[in-house]
Enzyme design. Structure first.
Site: not given
Ligand SMILES: [Zn+2]
Ligand SMILES: [Zn+2]
Ligand SMILES: [Zn+2]
Length: 356
Positions: A154, A75, A167, A48
């Site tokens: 974050n 990313n 992550h 994925e």
């Protein structure tokens, strides 16, 4: 009693207004809920994500398959890309400055398990994560086409996380980001005047109360004098070093413990837990600097920036840093002495997963 305070490094004012913390809240920042969709970061779902650029994995496991501890992938929705042509924006006048969106945008998936916080990892797992951070900085420094790396986490929807699986992200750019540039300039000016590192000076001052959160042999954590956010906490190495990637294996083990203790305390204070963690380090391309000092900033997300913040560039912080530090100190966990000892023994015997 409201008070204006100025950050000594970047000349940034904040308003500490502790009466505002008691305002009625119609709009509490919503806790993040798991969507129940397939998680692209869980072990077994490697297809994925884009193919991995680095990983800590069992030597017998296949690339982009299960058997890993930490994975680094590009990313899927990057802010910048390594190969970009000319910019689209040509305003036609001199003040329209544009350049290609060149850079590296990576995601560091920090556990094969579906956990949401660094505080849910063992000390040994956090060490692997920190080693991968260091390895990425060292590798990016060799490229020559990027000059700075911003490493950030974050945590929680209110802090901008879009996926809850633990992550961090790393964006390397050919430019020096504004805030880092302001810190570098402010620190250089201080060094010019006093022949000292402002961060070292702050650290030795903040090792005392009332703003100290944690003091160990190698690290100091405190709530800065001009904190922008409630429970904002900085972590600095006691040894002067401008570049994060210069950290040693020994120092990583201690940092893992400090980070886990500080984040656990912040998670007690900020409910539901939501914060950003930012690594500030000297540019990849610069030599060791006498005036700059790498550090970690933990920035809780208790309130959204609103009209005044966007309009003025000033933040309003509802909790005095002295009060925040006291609360954080009260909830600190014990040092992970046994875990630290066990990791040091394993490392002394050379029993460690091969790092990329
Ligand atoms: Zn997951
Ligand atoms: Zn220093
Ligand atoms: Zn900083």
């Amino acid at each position: 009693m409201p008070e204006l305070r100025k950050d000594p490094i970047v000349d940034r004012w904040v308003i500490i207004a502790d009466n505002r913390g008691k305002r009625p809240q119609d709009y509490a920042l919503a806790p993040q809920r798991s969507s129940g969709r397939l998680c692209p970061f869980c072990e077994g779902n490697e297809s994925e994500t884009p193919g991995e650029v680095a990983a800590v994995r069992d030597p017998s496991s296949p690339r982009n398959g299960p058997g890993w501890k930490v994975r680094v992938v590009p990313n899927k929705y990057p802010a910048v890309l390594p190969d970009q042509g000319d910019p689209v924006g040509d305003g036609g006048v001199a003040w329209c400055d544009a350049q290609p969106g060149r850079g590296i945008h990576e995601v560091i998936i920090e556990s094969p398990r579906h956990v949401t916080s660094l505080t849910q990892l063992s000390l040994e797992e956090i060490c692997l994560v920190l080693r991968i951070y260091r390895q990425r900085f060292r590798e990016l420094a060799l490229r020559g086409d990027v000059s700075s790396t911003m490493l950030f986490k974050n945590m929680g929807a209110a802090a901008g996380a879009s996926l809850e699986h633990i992550h961090s992200q790393l964006i390397a750019l050919p430019t020096i980001p504004t805030l880092l540039a302001a810190e570098l300039n402010g620190a250089a000016a201080y060094h010019e005047k006093w022949e000292a590192c402002i961060f070292c000076d702050m650290r030795s001052w903040e090792q005392r109360l009332p703003r100290q959160v944690l003091l160990t042999e190698r690290y100091t954590a405190w709530c800065p004098f001009a904190s922008r956010f409630a429970y904002e906490t900085w972590i600095l190495p006691n040894r002067h070093a401008s570049h994060w990637e210069s950290i040693s294996d020994e120092e990583i083990v201690d940092l893992a413990s400090v980070l886990k203790r500080v984040l656990s305390a912040v998670e007690q204070a900020v409910r539901p837990p939501a914060y950003n963690v930012v690594f500030h380090s000297a540019p990849l391309t610069s030599p060791a600097l006498p005036h700059y000092h790498w550090h970690i900033e933990v920035l809780p997300a208790l309130a959204r920036a609103a009209g005044f913040e966007w309009g003025s560039g000033y933040h309003i912080n509802p909790v005095y840093p002295e009060q925040a530090a006291r609360e954080l100190r009260e909830t600190l966990q014990n040092p992970h002495q046994n875990e630290v000892k066990a990791i040091r023994q394993t490392e002394a015997k050379g029993e460690r997963l091969p790092m990329p």
